[in-house]
Design an enzyme around this catalytic site. Structure first.
Site, PDB file in Angstrom:
ATOM      1  N   PHE A 224       1.701   8.966  -1.704  1.00 10.44           N
ATOM      2  CA  PHE A 224       1.055   7.665  -1.547  1.00 10.44           C
ATOM      3  C   PHE A 224      -0.374   7.675  -2.071  1.00 10.44           C
ATOM      4  O   PHE A 224      -1.046   6.683  -2.042  1.00 10.44           O
ATOM      5  CB  PHE A 224       1.043   7.259  -0.057  1.00 10.44           C
ATOM      6  CG  PHE A 224       2.442   7.041   0.473  1.00 10.44           C
ATOM      7  CD1 PHE A 224       3.167   5.926   0.135  1.00 10.44           C
ATOM      8  CD2 PHE A 224       3.018   7.974   1.306  1.00 10.44           C
ATOM      9  CE1 PHE A 224       4.458   5.741   0.621  1.00 10.44           C
ATOM     10  CE2 PHE A 224       4.309   7.795   1.799  1.00 10.44           C
ATOM     11  CZ  PHE A 224       5.030   6.671   1.450  1.00 10.44           C
TER      12      PHE A 224
ATOM     13  N   TRP B 203       0.844  -1.199   0.000  1.00 13.57           N
ATOM     14  CA  TRP B 203       0.000   0.000   0.000  1.00 13.57           C
ATOM     15  C   TRP B 203       0.878   1.249   0.000  1.00 13.57           C
ATOM     16  O   TRP B 203       0.572   2.236  -0.672  1.00 13.57           O
ATOM     17  CB  TRP B 203      -0.904  -0.004   1.235  1.00 13.57           C
ATOM     18  CG  TRP B 203      -1.760   1.222   1.359  1.00 13.57           C
ATOM     19  CD1 TRP B 203      -3.008   1.421   0.832  1.00 13.57           C
ATOM     20  CD2 TRP B 203      -1.438   2.446   2.046  1.00 13.57           C
ATOM     21  NE1 TRP B 203      -3.471   2.681   1.145  1.00 13.57           N
ATOM     22  CE2 TRP B 203      -2.527   3.335   1.895  1.00 13.57           C
ATOM     23  CE3 TRP B 203      -0.323   2.872   2.774  1.00 13.57           C
ATOM     24  CZ2 TRP B 203      -2.544   4.610   2.449  1.00 13.57           C
ATOM     25  CZ3 TRP B 203      -0.338   4.151   3.320  1.00 13.57           C
ATOM     26  CH2 TRP B 203      -1.429   5.004   3.163  1.00 13.57           C
ATOM     27  N   HIS B 204       1.990   1.198   0.750  1.00 12.51           N
ATOM     28  CA  HIS B 204       2.876   2.351   0.823  1.00 12.51           C
ATOM     29  C   HIS B 204       3.596   2.596  -0.509  1.00 12.51           C
ATOM     30  O   HIS B 204       3.811   3.751  -0.883  1.00 12.51           O
ATOM     31  CB  HIS B 204       3.913   2.169   1.936  1.00 12.51           C
ATOM     32  CG  HIS B 204       3.405   2.526   3.294  1.00 12.51           C
ATOM     33  ND1 HIS B 204       2.663   1.662   4.065  1.00 12.51           N
ATOM     34  CD2 HIS B 204       3.527   3.660   4.029  1.00 12.51           C
ATOM     35  CE1 HIS B 204       2.354   2.255   5.210  1.00 12.51           C
ATOM     36  NE2 HIS B 204       2.853   3.465   5.212  1.00 12.51           N
ATOM     37  N   GLY B 205       3.973   1.546  -1.184  1.00  8.33           N
ATOM     38  CA  GLY B 205       4.684   1.767  -2.436  1.00  8.33           C
ATOM     39  C   GLY B 205       5.105   0.475  -3.100  1.00  8.33           C
ATOM     40  O   GLY B 205       5.125  -0.590  -2.473  1.00  8.33           O
TER      41      GLY B 205
END
Length: 484
Positions: free
Chosen positions: A484, A329-331
């Site tokens: 994000f 989800w962060h990257g």
């Protein structure tokens, strides 16, 4: 548009609230929706159409899910699957395709083949945040926990409400539905004043603490490996920990404050995370709404019912699944995956070996443990190259260059930097004293006596002037989580 920008502070913000407060009650949602779309379109005019189309599709699908659940031979799973595929597909396309194409090209190059021709895809602002909000809405309708939104404009406003659109907190429709329909009880001058106070606190965290510290952080982490000494690496790591906390929590304060000024109650997203005694507790205090989202929509689904057969192994599996997906989800990079594995490892070790002891033993040793593990994990959060991560860890533990004159390297650790580091440390760790933690929350909510409120108001005006002076002199620095 960025909250901590003079254009927003002197242009959009006053114009929006003048229009909002002068508008009759029944039209306030329309003004809030229009303002939110202008806010989003200012920095991403094309993506606002993608967002609008996605919201429209969600609204239609949620009603199909509800109808299918009420029909004996309906297919709610089919409609829910379409809902998930469209939303997750949109997120995957914009956020992860570049990562997979880059890895594919690296593999093709290793095999001696020509790379795939590809133009990098731009990332819409806040897509990770508003996608999770949309998913929670669809899942709640599917589970029967909340009916589908009756009015399209209500759902549209829920998704695009500008205080939380770009960086959260991640709000669920069932938490805010009643407020969208009627928030007159919160539209008092006391509530608005508390919101303005909270906004200024967040702005000060960002502009007066995070931004100046962030300049030094960027300089240290940009040093060539041959010039990075062990002491400089530790200074950079501590500075980054304070920078990311005051940057992100500052945004959360501003979002909550703006929400209050509009009559909304948005959920808290930070609660003194660096006083956590374990990584488990850290994630109950840091980015609270994200952790709660994964807990309610993923962890409990994978874990299954309590006391079921194979419960322990399913619990561990669900913990690993949560942190791997939270990392993605962060990257999209291998460093994020490594960071997710790192957090999942300590969470599972704590759960298996000493979860009960943490609550019984003295606080200080576990506070050092919790912050220490969190701090070391920040290396993987900051650096995206695996070789850089490896070298930075080696430098931290004595493998760095000889200590050098930082002024020669262009890094100025002056009295202002050390003063801000001390202020950041005090505000980060003072909450370890229970009474101080309670007082901090009262201060944030402006639940003080009349004389104290007057003092707070004067202080707020002083902080606001300092923020304007800082922004005028040095300009704005983007929020870290805006990517994000």
């Amino acid at each position: 548009m960025i909250f901590a920008d003079l254009l927003f502070l002197t242009g959009f913000l006053p114009l929006f609230f003048v229009a909002y407060y002068l508008t009759p009650q029944r039209f306030k949602n329309i003004v809030a929706l229009a303002g939110s779309l202008i806010f989003y379109a200012w920095g991403a005019p094309i993506f606002v159409f993608v967002l609008a189309a996605s919201v429209t599709t969600d609204f239609f699908l949620s009603h199909q899910i509800e109808k299918a659940k009420a029909t004996p031979n309906g297919s709610p799973k089919l409609w829910m699957s379409i809902f998930l595929v469209l939303n997750l597909g949109l997120l995957a396309y914009f956020k992860y395709v570049n990562f997979f194409v880059a890895d594919l090209n690296e593999f093709l190059s290793w095999m001696g083949n020509s790379p795939v021709s590809w133009v990098n895809i731009a990332l819409p602002f806040g897509i990770s945040f508003f996608t999770f909000q949309k998913l929670s809405y669809g899942l709640d309708v599917y589970r029967g926990e909340r009916p589908a939104a009756k009015r399209f404009l209500d759902y549209f406003l829920y998704v695009v409400l500008f205080p939380q659109l770009v960086m959260g907190p991640i709000v669920r429709y069932k938490e805010i539905e009643a407020q969208i329909q009627d928030r007159t009880q919160n539209e008092t001058w006391e509530y608005r004043l508390a919101g303005l106070w909270r906004f200024i606190i967040g702005l000060s965290r960002k502009v007066l603490i995070a931004n100046p510290i962030g300049i030094v952080v960027d300089q240290i982490f940009a040093l060539p490996e041959a010039q990075l000494s062990t002491s400089t690496a530790w200074i950079g790591l501590f500075a980054f920990a304070f920078y990311i906390y005051f940057d992100f929590s500052g945004y959360a304060d501003m979002a909550i404050g703006l929400g209050k000024m509009m009559g909304f109650r948005l959920p808290e997203n930070f609660r003194s995370p660096y006083i956590a005694r374990s990584i488990t507790e850290f994630w109950q205090r840091w980015h609270i709404t994200l952790g709660a989202w994964f807990r309610d929509y993923l962890y409990r689904s994978v874990r299954g019912k309590r006391n079921a057969k194979g419960q322990r192994s399913r619990t561990m599996l669900s913990l690993w699944a949560v942190f791997l997906l939270m990392a993605l989800w962060h990257g999209a990079s291998w460093s994020w995956i490594l960071w997710g594995v790192y957090n999942g490892l300590f969470i599972t070790l704590e759960r298996k070996f000493f979860a009960d002891q943490i609550k019984k033993w003295p606080r200080f040793p576990f506070l050092v443990y919790g912050f220490g593990i969190t701090l070391l994990g920040m290396v993987m959060f900051k650096l995206q190259n695996l070789s850089q991560i490896t070298h930075f860890y080696a430098t931290l533990f004595g493998g760095g260059a000889e200590k050098q004159n930082l002024l020669v390297l262009g890094i100025r650790l002056d009295a202002k930097f050390w003063f801000l580091m001390a202020i950041a440390a005090v505000f980060s760790f003072a909450g370890a004293i229970p009474q101080v933690e309670k007082w901090q929350q009262k201060l944030l909510d402006l639940k003080l006596g009349s004389s104290q409120i007057i003092i707070a108001t004067v202080l707020a005006l002083g902080l606001l002037l300092l923020c304007f002076a800082e922004l005028s002199a040095f300009g704005f620095k983007p929020f870290l989580y805006a990517d994000f």
